[in-house]
Design an enzyme around this catalytic site. Structure first.
Site, PDB file in Angstrom:
ATOM      1  N   SER A   5      -2.214  -1.494 -10.864  1.00 22.25           N
ATOM      2  CA  SER A   5      -1.151  -2.067 -10.108  1.00 22.25           C
ATOM      3  C   SER A   5       0.181  -2.079 -11.088  1.00 22.25           C
ATOM      4  CB  SER A   5      -1.560  -3.469  -9.627  1.00 22.25           C
ATOM      5  OG  SER A   5      -0.392  -4.150  -9.066  1.00 22.25           O
ATOM      6  N   TYR A  35      -5.866 -11.537 -10.184  1.00 19.87           N
ATOM      7  CA  TYR A  35      -5.663 -10.262  -9.794  1.00 19.87           C
ATOM      8  C   TYR A  35      -4.842  -9.380 -10.991  1.00 19.87           C
ATOM      9  CZ  TYR A  35      -3.818  -6.070  -7.172  1.00 19.87           C
ATOM     10  OH  TYR A  35      -3.472  -4.804  -6.531  1.00 19.87           O
TER      11      TYR A  35
HETATM   12  N1  LIG Z   1      -1.347  -2.364  -1.344  1.00 21.38           N
HETATM   13  C1  LIG Z   1      -0.500  -2.788  -2.631  1.00 21.38           C
HETATM   14  O1  LIG Z   1       0.434  -3.431  -2.513  1.00 21.38           O
HETATM   15  C2  LIG Z   1      -1.314  -2.510  -3.559  1.00 21.38           C
HETATM   16  C3  LIG Z   1      -0.570  -2.738  -4.995  1.00 21.38           C
HETATM   17  C4  LIG Z   1      -1.238  -2.124  -6.215  1.00 21.38           C
HETATM   18  C5  LIG Z   1      -2.400  -1.855  -6.482  1.00 21.38           C
HETATM   19  N2  LIG Z   1      -3.194  -1.711  -5.146  1.00 21.38           N
HETATM   20  C6  LIG Z   1      -4.600  -1.643  -5.237  1.00 21.38           C
HETATM   21  O2  LIG Z   1      -4.806  -0.302  -4.526  1.00 21.38           O
HETATM   22  C7  LIG Z   1      -6.283  -0.452  -3.860  1.00 21.38           C
HETATM   23  C8  LIG Z   1      -6.394  -0.385  -2.529  1.00 21.38           C
HETATM   24  O3  LIG Z   1      -5.657  -1.529  -2.052  1.00 21.38           O
HETATM   25  P1  LIG Z   1      -5.224  -1.622  -0.385  1.00 21.38           P
HETATM   26  O4  LIG Z   1      -3.809  -2.199  -0.508  1.00 21.38           O
HETATM   27  O5  LIG Z   1      -5.383  -0.299   0.040  1.00 21.38           O
HETATM   28  O6  LIG Z   1      -5.908  -2.646   0.144  1.00 21.38           O
HETATM   29  P2  LIG Z   1      -7.183  -2.765   1.234  1.00 21.38           P
HETATM   30  O7  LIG Z   1      -6.594  -1.684   2.444  1.00 21.38           O
HETATM   31  O8  LIG Z   1      -7.462  -4.145   1.540  1.00 21.38           O
HETATM   32  O9  LIG Z   1      -8.388  -1.687   0.703  1.00 21.38           O
HETATM   33  C9  LIG Z   1      -9.188  -2.273  -0.235  1.00 21.38           C
HETATM   34  C10 LIG Z   1     -10.321  -1.314  -0.032  1.00 21.38           C
HETATM   35  O10 LIG Z   1     -11.391  -1.767  -1.074  1.00 21.38           O
HETATM   36  C11 LIG Z   1     -12.799  -2.040  -0.477  1.00 21.38           C
HETATM   37  N3  LIG Z   1     -13.427  -3.103  -1.085  1.00 21.38           N
HETATM   38  C12 LIG Z   1     -13.158  -4.286  -1.210  1.00 21.38           C
HETATM   39  N4  LIG Z   1     -14.107  -5.076  -1.848  1.00 21.38           N
HETATM   40  C13 LIG Z   1     -15.202  -3.944  -1.860  1.00 21.38           C
HETATM   41  C14 LIG Z   1     -16.528  -4.029  -2.456  1.00 21.38           C
HETATM   42  N5  LIG Z   1     -17.000  -4.974  -2.611  1.00 21.38           N
HETATM   43  N6  LIG Z   1     -17.109  -2.927  -2.276  1.00 21.38           N
HETATM   44  C15 LIG Z   1     -16.827  -1.815  -1.951  1.00 21.38           C
HETATM   45  N7  LIG Z   1     -15.444  -1.661  -1.275  1.00 21.38           N
HETATM   46  C16 LIG Z   1     -14.778  -2.944  -1.290  1.00 21.38           C
HETATM   47  C17 LIG Z   1     -12.216  -2.363   1.119  1.00 21.38           C
HETATM   48  O11 LIG Z   1     -13.198  -2.183   1.949  1.00 21.38           O
HETATM   49  P3  LIG Z   1     -14.055  -3.415   2.831  1.00 21.38           P
HETATM   50  O12 LIG Z   1     -13.676  -2.976   4.209  1.00 21.38           O
HETATM   51  O13 LIG Z   1     -15.332  -3.029   2.779  1.00 21.38           O
HETATM   52  O14 LIG Z   1     -13.506  -4.720   2.445  1.00 21.38           O
HETATM   53  C18 LIG Z   1     -11.077  -1.525   1.260  1.00 21.38           C
HETATM   54  O15 LIG Z   1     -11.518  -0.163   1.642  1.00 21.38           O
HETATM   55  C19 LIG Z   1      -6.909  -1.783  -4.458  1.00 21.38           C
HETATM   56  O16 LIG Z   1      -7.420  -1.616  -5.830  1.00 21.38           O
HETATM   57  C20 LIG Z   1      -5.603  -2.712  -4.794  1.00 21.38           C
HETATM   58  O17 LIG Z   1      -5.715  -3.776  -5.811  1.00 21.38           O
HETATM   59  C21 LIG Z   1      -2.485  -2.126  -3.883  1.00 21.38           C
END
Ligand SMILES: NC(=O)c1ccc[n+]([C@@H]2O[C@H](COP(=O)([O-])OP(=O)(O)OC[C@H]3O[C@@H](n4cnc5c(N)ncnc54)[C@H](OP(=O)(O)O)[C@@H]3O)[C@@H](O)[C@H]2O)c1
Length: 251
Positions: free
Chosen positions: A136, A149
């Site tokens: 991130s 985080y």
């Molecule tokens: N969106 C942003 O602004 C942003 C910015 C920087 C980095 N990121 C990173 O990008 C990645 C995706 O984020 P996102 O924004 O797309 O969020 P998101 O929609 O909440 O996606 C997170 C994913 O992780 C899965 N997950 C969480 N806990 C888990 C576990 N114990 N075992 C298996 N899967 C699990 C969730 O599945 P479940 O349905 O099982 O919960 C979901 O598919 C993350 O690593 C996040 O930190 C996001």
């Protein structure tokens, strides 16, 4: 990397960035398997034509079982994306934050290590492949309302650097995806100015398709965060971002 003929596992692909990148890889011609905890969403993705595997990255047995099932069906697996992550707000003045801190490290950092460990021997044996870790902008420029985080993502960055060095010469590349704030469900409450998911995914796929694959996938929007320390804007930006502490529900 060639994005048109890969066999890709997206762990944490049941929503948000992971699901969108899964769709983009598939649209480009690759075979895609999505891993996640939610059986209903996995069933929907299976109906769309994706391979699926149920797994929880905080559970050793679950990850090993998923690895065995995926490799039995897809022995040509060559790309693993460790996308799973939680983004939790924490008030460090309240000791009750510890639970969130632990969940964050277990999922984001230890979960990433667990997934990478599960597939690294297979990729080394193949002699070619790509591991994509996900950090991130916050790994490089803290966002004070989400302290653990930031720590977890800085940890994944450091781990990715060491992993790349250790796998040098094996044919397995390590690519770190560094998203800025992207408009997914995880971001709704935190940042109304987040980058639209569609625009983000388009830029990411263009960068991934470069040859050689960049070590870090940096879309334009994240560069000010990634390079803040080098550019001398770090202190000013941390002060600016500290204003977001107002979003914490304090008494
Ligand atoms: N969106 C942003 O602004 C942003 C910015 C920087 C980095 N990121 C990173 O990008 C990645 C995706 O984020 P996102 O924004 O797309 O969020 P998101 O929609 O909440 O996606 C997170 C994913 O992780 C899965 N997950 C969480 N806990 C888990 C576990 N114990 N075992 C298996 N899967 C699990 C969730 O599945 P479940 O349905 O099982 O919960 C979901 O598919 C993350 O690593 C996040 O930190 C996001």
């Amino acid at each position: 990397m060639n994005i048109t003929s890969r066999t890709v596992l997206v762990v944490g692909g049941t929503s948000g960035i992971g699901r969108e990148l899964a769709r983009r890889f598939a649209a480009a011609g690759s075979t895609v398997i999505v891993g996640g905890r939610n059986p209903e969403v996995l069933a929907q993705l299976a109906a769309e034509g994706f391979g699926t595997t149920e797994l929880d990255v905080t559970d050793d047995g679950s990850v090993s079982r998923a690895r065995d099932a995926v490799l039995a069906q897809h022995p040509d697996l060559d790309t693993v994306v460790a996308m799973s992550g939680v983004m939790l707000l924490e008030d460090l003045r309240d000791p009750a934050h510890f639970e969130a801190a632990q969940a964050t490290i277990n999922t984001n950092l230890v979960g990433t290590i667990r997934v990478v460990d599960a597939f690294t021997p297979h990729l080394i044996e193949r002699g070619t492949g790509t591991i994509i870790t996900v950090t991130s902008g916050i790994a490089f420029l803290p966002f004070p309302p989400m302290p653990t985080y930031a720590a977890s993502k800085a940890g994944v960055h450091a781990y990715s650097e060491a992993l790349r060095a250790q796998l040098d010469g094996t044919g397995v590349e390590v690519v770190e995806l560094v998203p800025p704030a992207v408009a997914t469900a995880g971001q709704d409450q935190v940042n109304p100015h987040a980058l639209p998911l569609d625009a983000f995914a388009t830029e990411v796929m263009q960068l991934l398709a470069q040859d050689p694959t960049p070590n870090e996938i940096l879309v334009e929007r994240v560069k000010m965060h990634r390079w803040a320390e080098r550019d001398g804007s770090y202190a000013e930006l941390v002060a600016q971002r500290s204003q977001a502490l107002a979003m914490l529900p304090r008494d």
